[in-house]
Design a protein around this motif. Structure first.
Motif, short mmCIF file in Angstrom:
data_model
loop_
_atom_site.label_atom_id
_atom_site.label_comp_id
_atom_site.label_asym_id
_atom_site.label_seq_id
_atom_site.Cartn_x
_atom_site.Cartn_y
_atom_site.Cartn_z
N PHE A 125 -1.41 18.50 18.58
CA PHE A 125 0.03 18.78 18.59
C PHE A 125 0.32 20.01 17.75
O PHE A 125 -0.16 20.14 16.63
CB PHE A 125 0.80 17.59 18.01
CG PHE A 125 0.91 16.42 18.93
CD1 PHE A 125 2.06 16.21 19.69
CD2 PHE A 125 -0.13 15.51 19.05
CE1 PHE A 125 2.16 15.13 20.55
CE2 PHE A 125 -0.04 14.42 19.90
CZ PHE A 125 1.11 14.23 20.65
N SER A 175 5.49 11.41 19.40
CA SER A 175 4.07 11.75 19.28
C SER A 175 3.20 10.54 19.60
O SER A 175 2.18 10.65 20.30
CB SER A 175 3.76 12.25 17.87
OG SER A 175 4.60 13.32 17.52
N ASP A 223 4.64 14.37 12.36
CA ASP A 223 3.69 13.79 13.30
C ASP A 223 3.87 12.28 13.47
O ASP A 223 3.57 11.72 14.52
CB ASP A 223 2.26 14.08 12.82
CG ASP A 223 1.22 13.67 13.83
OD1 ASP A 223 1.22 14.19 14.97
OD2 ASP A 223 0.39 12.79 13.51
N TYR A 252 3.70 21.59 16.37
CA TYR A 252 5.12 21.28 16.27
C TYR A 252 5.94 22.52 15.95
O TYR A 252 5.57 23.33 15.10
CB TYR A 252 5.35 20.23 15.18
CG TYR A 252 4.71 18.90 15.48
CD1 TYR A 252 5.26 18.04 16.42
CD2 TYR A 252 3.53 18.51 14.84
CE1 TYR A 252 4.67 16.81 16.71
CE2 TYR A 252 2.93 17.30 15.12
CZ TYR A 252 3.50 16.45 16.06
OH TYR A 252 2.91 15.24 16.35
#
Length: 198
Positions: A170, A153, A148, A172
């Motif tokens: 988010f 990001s 992150d 991922y």
């Protein structure tokens, strides 16, 4: 009021890209939960956004009554993109990592929706975003492992927050270029999170 979702895809692999596949799975679950909801799709590869030029910038900053026909067409195109994202309560983005950042097609899209007085405004307390009350889910697909705390990001958070979208999650999908257990664990975790969000 009918729920609305905007899905934005930017993978060069289009619907076959991993970020696109996971975003599509989330959208399908959302449609099941919102059978009367509306899904708006924006594929930035199938329909590329024109790069921002001086002509665009001048059109955006020319008073409406003074715009030429060409300028009106440029602003109208940008207005369509802004209307789509303004109408959506949920925004789903499929975002692969290309050369450590977002795809250029997505950056160009951002260039057209960041308009002073329309999606953000300057105040005595600094800039204020106007695209508020939205949930944004970003499916970030990466070949390696970056986590992150990465510039990609950070840029997405900064831009989305600048125009008012601060509720961003988010998901991922990392290690896609690396064979082995870690890749499979990441895919499984992403799929579990989609189920949890549904």
């Amino acid at each position: 009021m009918m729920a609305k979702l905007l899905t934005i895809q930017s993978s060069i692999f289009q619907v076959e890209g991993q970020s696109s596949l996971l975003a599509a799975k989330y959208v399908q679950n959302w449609k099941t939960e919102n059978p009367r909801g509306e899904v708006i799709s924006r594929d930035l590869v199938a329909e590329p956004i024109p790069h921002l030029t001086l002509a665009h910038y001048q059109a955006f900053n020319t008073p409406q009554e003074q715009r030429s026909l060409e300028q009106q067409a440029m602003v109208h195109y940008s207005d369509i993109l802004i209307k789509e994202i303004s109408a959506a309560e949920t925004v789903v983005m499929g975002v692969p990592m290309y050369n450590f950042t977002i795809p250029s097609t997505l950056h160009t899209y951002f260039d057209h929706i960041a308009r002073a007085g329309v999606t953000f405004r300057y105040t005595d307390n600094g800039p204020q975003g106007m695209l508020v009350n939205k949930k944004v889910i970003v499916f970030a697909a990466r070949g390696g492992f970056y986590g992150d705390d990465h510039a990609q990001s950070a840029f997405l958070r900064q831009f989305l927050g600048f125009v008012g979208m601060t509720d961003v999650e988010f998901i991922y999908i990392e290690g896609l270029a690396v064979a082995g257990e870690a890749k499979e664990k990441n895919l499984a975790a992403a799929n579990r999170r989609i189920t949890e969000l549904s």
